[in-house]
Design a protein around this motif. Structure first.
Motif, PDB file in Angstrom:
ATOM      1  N   MET A   1      63.583  86.354 -44.189  1.00  0.00           N
ATOM      2  CA  MET A   1      63.751  85.060 -43.560  1.00  0.00           C
ATOM      3  C   MET A   1      63.187  85.147 -42.154  1.00  0.00           C
ATOM      4  N   LEU A   2      62.395  84.153 -41.798  1.00  0.00           N
ATOM      5  CA  LEU A   2      61.769  84.121 -40.484  1.00  0.00           C
ATOM      6  C   LEU A   2      62.277  82.920 -39.696  1.00  0.00           C
ATOM      7  N   GLU A   3      62.750  83.187 -38.479  1.00  0.00           N
ATOM      8  CA  GLU A   3      63.189  82.106 -37.598  1.00  0.00           C
ATOM      9  C   GLU A   3      62.062  81.655 -36.688  1.00  0.00           C
ATOM     10  N   ASP A   4      61.153  82.554 -36.392  1.00  0.00           N
ATOM     11  CA  ASP A   4      59.954  82.185 -35.643  1.00  0.00           C
ATOM     12  C   ASP A   4      58.788  82.967 -36.219  1.00  0.00           C
ATOM     13  N   TRP A   5      57.599  82.461 -35.987  1.00  0.00           N
ATOM     14  CA  TRP A   5      56.416  83.043 -36.610  1.00  0.00           C
ATOM     15  C   TRP A   5      55.203  82.714 -35.763  1.00  0.00           C
ATOM     16  N   GLY A   6      54.146  83.458 -36.002  1.00  0.00           N
ATOM     17  CA  GLY A   6      52.890  83.252 -35.293  1.00  0.00           C
ATOM     18  C   GLY A   6      51.789  82.862 -36.266  1.00  0.00           C
ATOM     19  N   GLU A   7      50.571  82.937 -35.774  1.00  0.00           N
ATOM     20  CA  GLU A   7      49.417  82.541 -36.585  1.00  0.00           C
ATOM     21  C   GLU A   7      49.258  83.412 -37.833  1.00  0.00           C
ATOM     22  N   ASN A   8      49.536  84.708 -37.710  1.00  0.00           N
ATOM     23  CA  ASN A   8      49.382  85.605 -38.866  1.00  0.00           C
ATOM     24  C   ASN A   8      50.338  85.226 -39.990  1.00  0.00           C
ATOM     25  N   GLU A   9      51.593  84.975 -39.648  1.00  0.00           N
ATOM     26  CA  GLU A   9      52.569  84.584 -40.656  1.00  0.00           C
ATOM     27  C   GLU A   9      52.231  83.210 -41.240  1.00  0.00           C
ATOM     28  N   GLU A  10      51.799  82.295 -40.375  1.00  0.00           N
ATOM     29  CA  GLU A  10      51.464  80.962 -40.875  1.00  0.00           C
ATOM     30  C   GLU A  10      50.286  81.011 -41.841  1.00  0.00           C
ATOM     31  N   ALA A  11      49.364  81.935 -41.641  1.00  0.00           N
ATOM     32  CA  ALA A  11      48.257  82.098 -42.590  1.00  0.00           C
ATOM     33  C   ALA A  11      48.789  82.528 -43.958  1.00  0.00           C
ATOM     34  N   LEU A  12      49.830  83.364 -43.975  1.00  0.00           N
ATOM     35  CA  LEU A  12      50.455  83.757 -45.246  1.00  0.00           C
ATOM     36  C   LEU A  12      51.113  82.560 -45.915  1.00  0.00           C
ATOM     37  N   PHE A  13      51.828  81.735 -45.134  1.00  0.00           N
ATOM     38  CA  PHE A  13      52.475  80.539 -45.689  1.00  0.00           C
ATOM     39  C   PHE A  13      51.428  79.632 -46.333  1.00  0.00           C
ATOM     40  N   LYS A  14      50.330  79.447 -45.612  1.00  0.00           N
ATOM     41  CA  LYS A  14      49.264  78.567 -46.085  1.00  0.00           C
ATOM     42  C   LYS A  14      48.678  79.088 -47.399  1.00  0.00           C
ATOM     43  N   THR A  15      48.468  80.391 -47.480  1.00  0.00           N
ATOM     44  CA  THR A  15      47.916  80.977 -48.702  1.00  0.00           C
ATOM     45  C   THR A  15      48.838  80.758 -49.892  1.00  0.00           C
ATOM     46  N   VAL A  16      50.121  81.030 -49.714  1.00  0.00           N
ATOM     47  CA  VAL A  16      51.077  80.863 -50.815  1.00  0.00           C
ATOM     48  C   VAL A  16      51.152  79.408 -51.248  1.00  0.00           C
ATOM     49  N   MET A  17      51.307  78.490 -50.288  1.00  0.00           N
ATOM     50  CA  MET A  17      51.476  77.088 -50.649  1.00  0.00           C
ATOM     51  C   MET A  17      50.217  76.532 -51.315  1.00  0.00           C
ATOM     52  N   ARG A  18      49.060  76.911 -50.830  1.00  0.00           N
ATOM     53  CA  ARG A  18      47.816  76.427 -51.457  1.00  0.00           C
ATOM     54  C   ARG A  18      47.643  77.005 -52.860  1.00  0.00           C
ATOM     55  N   ARG A  19      48.061  78.237 -53.066  1.00  0.00           N
ATOM     56  CA  ARG A  19      47.968  78.827 -54.414  1.00  0.00           C
ATOM     57  C   ARG A  19      49.007  78.245 -55.362  1.00  0.00           C
ATOM     58  N   SER A  20      50.012  77.587 -54.817  1.00  0.00           N
ATOM     59  CA  SER A  20      51.044  76.948 -55.623  1.00  0.00           C
ATOM     60  C   SER A  20      50.730  75.469 -55.840  1.00  0.00           C
ATOM     61  N   GLY A  22      48.175  73.589 -53.975  1.00  0.00           N
ATOM     62  CA  GLY A  22      46.807  73.162 -53.719  1.00  0.00           C
ATOM     63  C   GLY A  22      46.607  72.591 -52.323  1.00  0.00           C
ATOM     64  N   PHE A  23      47.672  72.384 -51.568  1.00  0.00           N
ATOM     65  CA  PHE A  23      47.563  71.941 -50.180  1.00  0.00           C
ATOM     66  C   PHE A  23      48.689  72.559 -49.370  1.00  0.00           C
ATOM     67  N   TYR A  24      48.707  72.305 -48.085  1.00  0.00           N
ATOM     68  CA  TYR A  24      49.626  73.000 -47.179  1.00  0.00           C
ATOM     69  C   TYR A  24      50.346  72.021 -46.264  1.00  0.00           C
ATOM     70  N   ARG A  25      51.649  72.224 -46.123  1.00  0.00           N
ATOM     71  CA  ARG A  25      52.481  71.533 -45.134  1.00  0.00           C
ATOM     72  C   ARG A  25      53.088  72.610 -44.238  1.00  0.00           C
ATOM     73  N   PRO A  26      52.780  72.612 -42.956  1.00  0.00           N
ATOM     74  CA  PRO A  26      53.316  73.654 -42.079  1.00  0.00           C
ATOM     75  C   PRO A  26      54.811  73.452 -41.812  1.00  0.00           C
ATOM     76  N   PRO A  27      55.535  74.550 -41.613  1.00  0.00           N
ATOM     77  CA  PRO A  27      56.945  74.430 -41.221  1.00  0.00           C
ATOM     78  C   PRO A  27      57.031  73.987 -39.761  1.00  0.00           C
ATOM     79  N   ARG A  28      58.157  73.384 -39.435  1.00  0.00           N
ATOM     80  CA  ARG A  28      58.419  72.983 -38.051  1.00  0.00           C
ATOM     81  C   ARG A  28      59.451  73.961 -37.472  1.00  0.00           C
ATOM     82  N   PRO A  29      59.082  74.731 -36.458  1.00  0.00           N
ATOM     83  CA  PRO A  29      59.999  75.742 -35.901  1.00  0.00           C
ATOM     84  C   PRO A  29      61.341  75.174 -35.459  1.00  0.00           C
ATOM     85  N   GLU A  30      61.351  73.943 -34.983  1.00  0.00           N
ATOM     86  CA  GLU A  30      62.615  73.357 -34.531  1.00  0.00           C
ATOM     87  C   GLU A  30      63.508  72.952 -35.702  1.00  0.00           C
ATOM     88  N   ASP A  31      62.964  72.882 -36.918  1.00  0.00           N
ATOM     89  CA  ASP A  31      63.725  72.415 -38.078  1.00  0.00           C
ATOM     90  C   ASP A  31      63.887  73.435 -39.203  1.00  0.00           C
TER      91      ASP A  31
END
Length: 81
Positions: A1-20, A22-31
């Motif tokens: 579980m990640l409470e904060d993240w940087g560009e490297n982690e967000e690239a992983l999120f993007k890869t997983v979501m796009r492979r699932s 087909g597009f990406y919605r970024p997480p909002r750190p405040e939410d």
């Protein structure tokens, strides 16, 4: 579980979501807290746990090649914990 993240982690999120989905919605750190599942060292699933209402925003994402292997179920169980 990640409470904060940087560009490297967000690239992983993007890869997983796009492979699932087909597009990406970024997480909002405040939410969101991000639950990222790995199989070995490869990220294969994720969900965004809403800090305010405890919903899993934007559903649970598992890379398509691994659908129907109960990975998403495990992510939901970990979110409940």
């Amino acid at each position: 579980m990640l409470e904060d993240w940087g560009e490297n982690e967000e690239a992983l999120f993007k890869t997983v979501m796009r492979r699932s989905w087909g597009f990406y919605r970024p997480p909002r750190p405040e939410d969101h807290l991000v639950l990222l599942a790995r199989l070995g060292s490869e990220p294969v699933a994720l969900t965004y746990l809403n800090k305010h209402n405890f919903n899993l925003d934007y559903e649970v994402h598992v890379v398509r090649e691994l659908w129907r292997r109960r990975i998403g179920t495990r992510v939901v169980k970990e979110a409940l914990a």
